[in-house]
Design a protein around this motif. Sequence first.
Motif, PDB file in Angstrom:
ATOM      1  N   SER A  25      44.947  36.636  48.682  1.00  0.00           N
ATOM      2  CA  SER A  25      44.188  35.643  49.449  1.00  0.00           C
ATOM      3  C   SER A  25      44.802  35.341  50.817  1.00  0.00           C
ATOM      4  O   SER A  25      44.087  34.923  51.733  1.00  0.00           O
ATOM      5  CB  SER A  25      44.050  34.346  48.647  1.00  0.00           C
ATOM      6  OG  SER A  25      45.321  33.774  48.388  1.00  0.00           O
ATOM      7  N   GLN A  26      46.108  35.557  50.966  1.00  0.00           N
ATOM      8  CA  GLN A  26      46.763  35.235  52.234  1.00  0.00           C
ATOM      9  C   GLN A  26      46.863  36.430  53.179  1.00  0.00           C
ATOM     10  O   GLN A  26      47.403  36.305  54.274  1.00  0.00           O
ATOM     11  CB  GLN A  26      48.169  34.694  51.954  1.00  0.00           C
ATOM     12  CG  GLN A  26      48.200  33.459  51.068  1.00  0.00           C
ATOM     13  CD  GLN A  26      47.389  32.314  51.649  1.00  0.00           C
ATOM     14  OE1 GLN A  26      47.520  31.974  52.825  1.00  0.00           O
ATOM     15  NE2 GLN A  26      46.538  31.718  50.821  1.00  0.00           N
ATOM     16  N   VAL A  27      46.337  37.579  52.754  1.00  0.00           N
ATOM     17  CA  VAL A  27      46.438  38.791  53.573  1.00  0.00           C
ATOM     18  C   VAL A  27      45.204  38.914  54.468  1.00  0.00           C
ATOM     19  O   VAL A  27      44.077  38.977  53.980  1.00  0.00           O
ATOM     20  CB  VAL A  27      46.561  40.052  52.690  1.00  0.00           C
ATOM     21  CG1 VAL A  27      46.684  41.298  53.563  1.00  0.00           C
ATOM     22  CG2 VAL A  27      47.755  39.924  51.754  1.00  0.00           C
ATOM     23  N   LYS A  28      45.422  38.956  55.783  1.00  0.00           N
ATOM     24  CA  LYS A  28      44.326  39.114  56.728  1.00  0.00           C
ATOM     25  C   LYS A  28      43.910  40.578  56.800  1.00  0.00           C
ATOM     26  O   LYS A  28      44.585  41.464  56.285  1.00  0.00           O
ATOM     27  CB  LYS A  28      44.754  38.616  58.106  1.00  0.00           C
ATOM     28  CG  LYS A  28      45.105  37.138  58.157  1.00  0.00           C
ATOM     29  CD  LYS A  28      45.536  36.729  59.553  1.00  0.00           C
ATOM     30  CE  LYS A  28      45.909  35.257  59.613  1.00  0.00           C
ATOM     31  NZ  LYS A  28      46.356  34.853  60.969  1.00  0.00           N
ATOM     32  N   GLY A  29      42.770  40.826  57.472  1.00  0.00           N
ATOM     33  CA  GLY A  29      42.315  42.199  57.651  1.00  0.00           C
ATOM     34  C   GLY A  29      40.983  42.445  56.983  1.00  0.00           C
ATOM     35  O   GLY A  29      40.549  41.692  56.114  1.00  0.00           O
ATOM     36  N   ASN A  30      40.340  43.550  57.375  1.00  0.00           N
ATOM     37  CA  ASN A  30      38.964  43.813  56.949  1.00  0.00           C
ATOM     38  C   ASN A  30      38.839  44.785  55.788  1.00  0.00           C
ATOM     39  O   ASN A  30      37.727  45.157  55.416  1.00  0.00           O
ATOM     40  CB  ASN A  30      38.140  44.333  58.134  1.00  0.00           C
ATOM     41  CG  ASN A  30      38.678  45.644  58.706  1.00  0.00           C
ATOM     42  OD1 ASN A  30      39.633  46.211  58.183  1.00  0.00           O
ATOM     43  ND2 ASN A  30      38.057  46.114  59.780  1.00  0.00           N
ATOM     44  N   VAL A  31      39.954  45.233  55.202  1.00  0.00           N
ATOM     45  CA  VAL A  31      39.836  46.142  54.065  1.00  0.00           C
ATOM     46  C   VAL A  31      39.529  45.342  52.801  1.00  0.00           C
ATOM     47  O   VAL A  31      39.667  44.124  52.756  1.00  0.00           O
ATOM     48  CB  VAL A  31      41.111  46.997  53.879  1.00  0.00           C
ATOM     49  CG1 VAL A  31      41.388  47.806  55.129  1.00  0.00           C
ATOM     50  CG2 VAL A  31      42.305  46.131  53.517  1.00  0.00           C
ATOM     51  N   SER A  32      39.133  46.051  51.772  1.00  0.00           N
ATOM     52  CA  SER A  32      38.710  45.397  50.536  1.00  0.00           C
ATOM     53  C   SER A  32      39.891  44.730  49.835  1.00  0.00           C
ATOM     54  O   SER A  32      41.047  45.121  50.014  1.00  0.00           O
ATOM     55  CB  SER A  32      38.084  46.419  49.591  1.00  0.00           C
ATOM     56  OG  SER A  32      39.080  47.309  49.102  1.00  0.00           O
ATOM     57  N   PRO A  33      39.600  43.719  49.005  1.00  0.00           N
ATOM     58  CA  PRO A  33      40.672  43.093  48.213  1.00  0.00           C
ATOM     59  C   PRO A  33      41.386  44.100  47.316  1.00  0.00           C
ATOM     60  O   PRO A  33      42.584  43.947  47.063  1.00  0.00           O
ATOM     61  CB  PRO A  33      39.920  42.042  47.392  1.00  0.00           C
ATOM     62  CG  PRO A  33      38.701  41.718  48.196  1.00  0.00           C
ATOM     63  CD  PRO A  33      38.318  43.016  48.850  1.00  0.00           C
ATOM     64  N   GLU A  34      40.665  45.130  46.862  1.00  0.00           N
ATOM     65  CA  GLU A  34      41.280  46.138  45.998  1.00  0.00           C
ATOM     66  C   GLU A  34      42.367  46.913  46.739  1.00  0.00           C
ATOM     67  O   GLU A  34      43.426  47.212  46.178  1.00  0.00           O
ATOM     68  CB  GLU A  34      40.219  47.096  45.458  1.00  0.00           C
ATOM     69  CG  GLU A  34      39.260  46.497  44.452  1.00  0.00           C
ATOM     70  CD  GLU A  34      38.190  45.613  45.092  1.00  0.00           C
ATOM     71  OE1 GLU A  34      37.578  44.821  44.352  1.00  0.00           O
ATOM     72  OE2 GLU A  34      37.987  45.702  46.319  1.00  0.00           O
ATOM     73  N   VAL A  35      42.106  47.259  48.008  1.00  0.00           N
ATOM     74  CA  VAL A  35      43.100  47.986  48.800  1.00  0.00           C
ATOM     75  C   VAL A  35      44.305  47.096  49.075  1.00  0.00           C
ATOM     76  O   VAL A  35      45.457  47.529  48.963  1.00  0.00           O
ATOM     77  CB  VAL A  35      42.479  48.492  50.117  1.00  0.00           C
ATOM     78  CG1 VAL A  35      43.553  49.074  51.031  1.00  0.00           C
ATOM     79  CG2 VAL A  35      41.414  49.548  49.838  1.00  0.00           C
ATOM     80  N   LYS A  36      44.057  45.845  49.434  1.00  0.00           N
ATOM     81  CA  LYS A  36      45.162  44.908  49.654  1.00  0.00           C
ATOM     82  C   LYS A  36      45.978  44.732  48.371  1.00  0.00           C
ATOM     83  O   LYS A  36      47.211  44.665  48.399  1.00  0.00           O
ATOM     84  CB  LYS A  36      44.621  43.562  50.120  1.00  0.00           C
ATOM     85  CG  LYS A  36      43.943  43.592  51.476  1.00  0.00           C
ATOM     86  CD  LYS A  36      43.355  42.231  51.826  1.00  0.00           C
ATOM     87  CE  LYS A  36      42.633  42.256  53.165  1.00  0.00           C
ATOM     88  NZ  LYS A  36      42.001  40.953  53.488  1.00  0.00           N
ATOM     89  N   HIS A  37      45.270  44.662  47.264  1.00  0.00           N
ATOM     90  CA  HIS A  37      45.916  44.505  45.964  1.00  0.00           C
ATOM     91  C   HIS A  37      46.855  45.676  45.685  1.00  0.00           C
ATOM     92  O   HIS A  37      47.986  45.506  45.209  1.00  0.00           O
ATOM     93  CB  HIS A  37      44.836  44.405  44.899  1.00  0.00           C
ATOM     94  CG  HIS A  37      45.277  43.708  43.650  1.00  0.00           C
ATOM     95  ND1 HIS A  37      44.420  43.382  42.631  1.00  0.00           N
ATOM     96  CD2 HIS A  37      46.495  43.272  43.245  1.00  0.00           C
ATOM     97  CE1 HIS A  37      45.089  42.790  41.663  1.00  0.00           C
ATOM     98  NE2 HIS A  37      46.348  42.705  42.017  1.00  0.00           N
ATOM     99  N   ALA A  38      46.382  46.880  45.983  1.00  0.00           N
ATOM    100  CA  ALA A  38      47.181  48.075  45.742  1.00  0.00           C
ATOM    101  C   ALA A  38      48.428  48.091  46.617  1.00  0.00           C
ATOM    102  O   ALA A  38      49.514  48.477  46.169  1.00  0.00           O
ATOM    103  CB  ALA A  38      46.349  49.323  45.990  1.00  0.00           C
ATOM    104  N   LEU A  39      48.289  47.664  47.879  1.00  0.00           N
ATOM    105  CA  LEU A  39      49.444  47.616  48.772  1.00  0.00           C
ATOM    106  C   LEU A  39      50.495  46.638  48.256  1.00  0.00           C
ATOM    107  O   LEU A  39      51.693  46.936  48.227  1.00  0.00           O
ATOM    108  CB  LEU A  39      49.013  47.206  50.179  1.00  0.00           C
ATOM    109  CG  LEU A  39      48.242  48.229  51.010  1.00  0.00           C
ATOM    110  CD1 LEU A  39      47.873  47.621  52.360  1.00  0.00           C
ATOM    111  CD2 LEU A  39      49.047  49.492  51.201  1.00  0.00           C
TER     112      LEU A  39
END
Length: 206
Positions: A25-39
């Motif tokens: 929830s605190q990660v900015k940017g336009n990629v999907s939550p799934e990609v942020k989750h993986a990172l």
Amino acid sequence: MKQTSSSLKDTISRIMKPESNVDTSQVKGNVSPEVKHALLSSLVQPSHALRSTGKPFRGFKAEFVSRMQLAEASVLSKAEEPEQLEGRTVFEVIVDEDMFNDFGTMHGGCLAMIIDICSSMPVYVLGASTSAYGVFGIQQSLNIVYHSPAVQGDKLRIVSTTLTLGSRACPGRCEVWNVTRHRLVASAVHTNMVPSKPKVSESAKL
């Protein structure tokens, strides 16, 4: 910097199955939550038992990675060529005394390790967002220029972008900015390689 096929498979498996308790929830940017989750899941470094002693071990990399915060993950049009896309990630970390060299500033080797970790992230972001398949490459080359020192308490912002996303070679750039002192700490040009699949021996086919 080599990675065995078994450890590569383990890494990919862990990335494809992110940790369920990771908060994006605190990660900015336009990629999907799934990609942020993986990172974010890729930064989770579980301990393992040393074969020699049987004692739990996380390693020095895990100690630094655990302090890194993912601030942004995006796929953007290139300023120079809008029809081309680039992956972009931004990480933040606070310099602490166990990152020091003999002069009381951040050790170049420690900073190189952080750049090495961060530089593979936009490769995954761009691949996962544009082809539904992202993979973390392994570093083939890393050329760093150190511009200014960082001391204890300084907040660093590590901005990594892809240049191109080839079938094997994925070059990119990285800049490390000192947010506290408003100056460039280091800049780097790097090439990540997507490992080829291990060849199957004739005996394994039987």
